[in-house]
Design an enzyme around this catalytic site. Structure first.
Site, PDB file in Angstrom:
ATOM      1  N   GLU A 123       0.897  -1.281  -0.106  1.00 23.93           N
ATOM      2  CA  GLU A 123       0.085   0.099  -0.148  1.00 23.93           C
ATOM      3  C   GLU A 123       0.715   1.115   0.036  1.00 23.93           C
ATOM      4  O   GLU A 123       0.385   2.271  -0.668  1.00 23.93           O
ATOM      5  CB  GLU A 123      -0.968   0.008   1.111  1.00 23.93           C
ATOM      6  CG  GLU A 123      -1.828   1.088   1.159  1.00 23.93           C
ATOM      7  CD  GLU A 123      -3.203   0.939   0.121  1.00 23.93           C
ATOM      8  OE1 GLU A 123      -2.980   1.502  -0.942  1.00 23.93           O
ATOM      9  OE2 GLU A 123      -3.927  -0.211   0.238  1.00 23.93           O
ATOM     10  N   GLY A 181      12.445  19.630   0.671  1.00 25.69           N
ATOM     11  CA  GLY A 181      12.727  18.322   0.662  1.00 25.69           C
ATOM     12  C   GLY A 181      11.584  17.343   0.145  1.00 25.69           C
ATOM     13  O   GLY A 181      11.351  16.286   0.199  1.00 25.69           O
ATOM     14  N   LYS A 199       3.807   3.722 -10.373  1.00 29.03           N
ATOM     15  CA  LYS A 199       2.444   3.383  -9.369  1.00 29.03           C
ATOM     16  C   LYS A 199       1.250   3.067 -10.171  1.00 29.03           C
ATOM     17  O   LYS A 199       0.601   2.215 -10.063  1.00 29.03           O
ATOM     18  CB  LYS A 199       2.244   4.957  -8.443  1.00 29.03           C
ATOM     19  CG  LYS A 199       3.225   5.107  -7.611  1.00 29.03           C
ATOM     20  CD  LYS A 199       3.028   6.542  -7.102  1.00 29.03           C
ATOM     21  CE  LYS A 199       4.245   7.116  -6.055  1.00 29.03           C
ATOM     22  NZ  LYS A 199       4.263   8.395  -5.488  1.00 29.03           N
TER      23      LYS A 199
END
Length: 419
Positions: A123, A181, A199
């Site tokens: 997941e 970041g 993905k």
């Protein structure tokens, strides 16, 4: 594994996600899960955990019979696949967050799960804190899932939000994302669309039973989007997002791609800003469902890993219902899409490939047109990524072939204006 059984974890990787998981597990004692060993590459690096927890020898973990769960959150796809396949063969359950590794080895991983009967859960590899795989697995039947569209990459969404809301150009927005970041020092995986399409390739398996290589899916990132494109979007009261899309067509096949797209202000995805992710699932009877959450970062990703670890307490496995229990659907290129193209010089744009052109603006220093192309033209050529050209899909981009013929009869032939 019964509910009372202790989960003993061997962890690979102690970066942002690995360390996040370590901290989160310390705060959830009820889970009965503890990390026995962590495998790292660099033994000399200072870490916020006891030294005896760490090893640089992967076999110390993989061959330890007391470790029954492997959690793999490293960056190198080939090494990750070695770890995962060895762990499954050694009778251990595996939780992973490595989207590139899963995408590149999907068929082998499906076979390993069949052969070993062990759980392989990931997941955290899809949208960090949003449980999208579990929802596609549990709630949607093939016949009922009309479409799924999503913003699955937080870095590019952050950059586009800044281009829009603070009128930054792409380079400045990228720099800001790196400073905060949200983007890597080498941002190409994110900004060129690779992360999103990795993905999407395995989300298509859970949604429609499609097992495609990521290279079979048309994708692009946001590197070519200009401040001028954002200006046009603002004039038309639209947003620009990097949208991963899959839609079942009337012929029973699936149109799927990951491309920049104009999004209307009342679209759920318009609401998804900065480093957040969003998923809109449209089904036969439930209409639209919208999932929204943080798509990156230490704790959001660790929370998805944690959810998978806790699911192992009741033997949870993906059933891949759409692949094994239904007829899997297949991808098709047989449809048209409405696109916005901006460019510096019309000579690089093959006008004859368009079914028709609806808008044409040559007065600005950055020229643009809106027109309809066969999707196969985008799949089989690269001119739309070259010579400083920017291609962005229209809000309702997909036009099936019957509709194209009807629209074409009605449409004004602007070819005369363009020649």
């Amino acid at each position: 594994m019964d509910n009372h059984k202790q989960l003993t974890i061997g962890l690979f990787g102690f970066g942002v996600v690995g360390e996040g998981l370590y901290k989160v597990l310390q705060q959830t004692p009820s889970l009965k899960a503890s990390i026995k060993k962590v495998c790292i590459k660099d033994a000399g690096k200072k870490r916020n955990a006891p030294d005896e927890l760490f090893t640089t020898d992967k076999d110390e973990i993989l061959n330890d019979s007391s470790i029954n769960v492997i959690v793999e959150v490293i960056n190198e796809a080939d090494a990750a696949f070695q770890i995962v396949s060895t762990a499954l063969k050694n009778g251990k359950h595996v939780v992973s967050a490595s989207k590139k590794m899963i995408s590149e080895n999907l068929n082998s991983l499906l076979q390993l799960q069949k052969d070993t009967g062990k759980s392989f859960l990931y997941e955290a590899a899809a949208c960090a804190s949003i449980p999208v795989i579990r929802n596609l697995e549990e709630y949607y039947d093939n016949d009922l899932l009309h479409s799924i569209k999503a913003i699955v990459n937080g870095s590019t969404n952050f950059i586009l939000t800044k281009m829009f809301e603070e009128k930054l150009d792409f380079k400045s927005a990228l720099l800001l994302a790196q400073q905060l970041g949200f983007a890597e020092s080498d941002p190409s995986l994110d900004v060129d669309g690779y992360d999103a399409v990795y993905k999407w390739s395995f989300l298509l398996t859970h949604a429609y039973g499609i097992t495609a290589q990521y290279s079979d899916i048309v994708f692009n990132g946001i590197r070519n989007i200009h401040a001028a494109d954002a200006l046009v979007a603002r004039e038309k009261n639209l947003d620009i997002k990097l949208v991963a899309s899959a839609q079942k067509l009337n012929n029973g096949k699936v149109a799927a791609f990951v491309l920049p797209q104009f999004v209307e202000k009342d679209d759920h995805l318009s609401f998804v800003k900065n480093e957040y992710n969003g998923v809109v699932i449209e089904s036969g009877f439930a209409d639209k469902q919208f999932f929204y959450g943080k798509g990156a970062g230490s704790f959001p990703t660790a929370s998805a890993v944690l959810s998978d670890i806790s699911a192992l307490r009741y033997q949870y496995q993906y059933e891949y219902k759409k692949l094994y229990h239904h007829s899997p659907l297949e991808l098709t290129d047989e449809y048209h899409v409405k696109v916005f193209l901006s460019f510096d010089d019309i000579k690089y744009i093959p006008k004859d490939k368009f079914e028709w052109i609806e808008e044409w603006h040559a007065d600005k220093e950055r020229k643009y047109l809106v027109g309809v192309l066969p999707f196969s033209e985008i799949k089989n050529t690269t001119w739309w990524k070259e010579n400083n050209t920017s291609l962005i899909l229209a809000p309702k981009a997909i036009i099936e072939d019957v509709a194209v013929r009807k629209l074409k009869q009605k449409s004004l032939q602007l070819a005369g204006i363009l020649d």
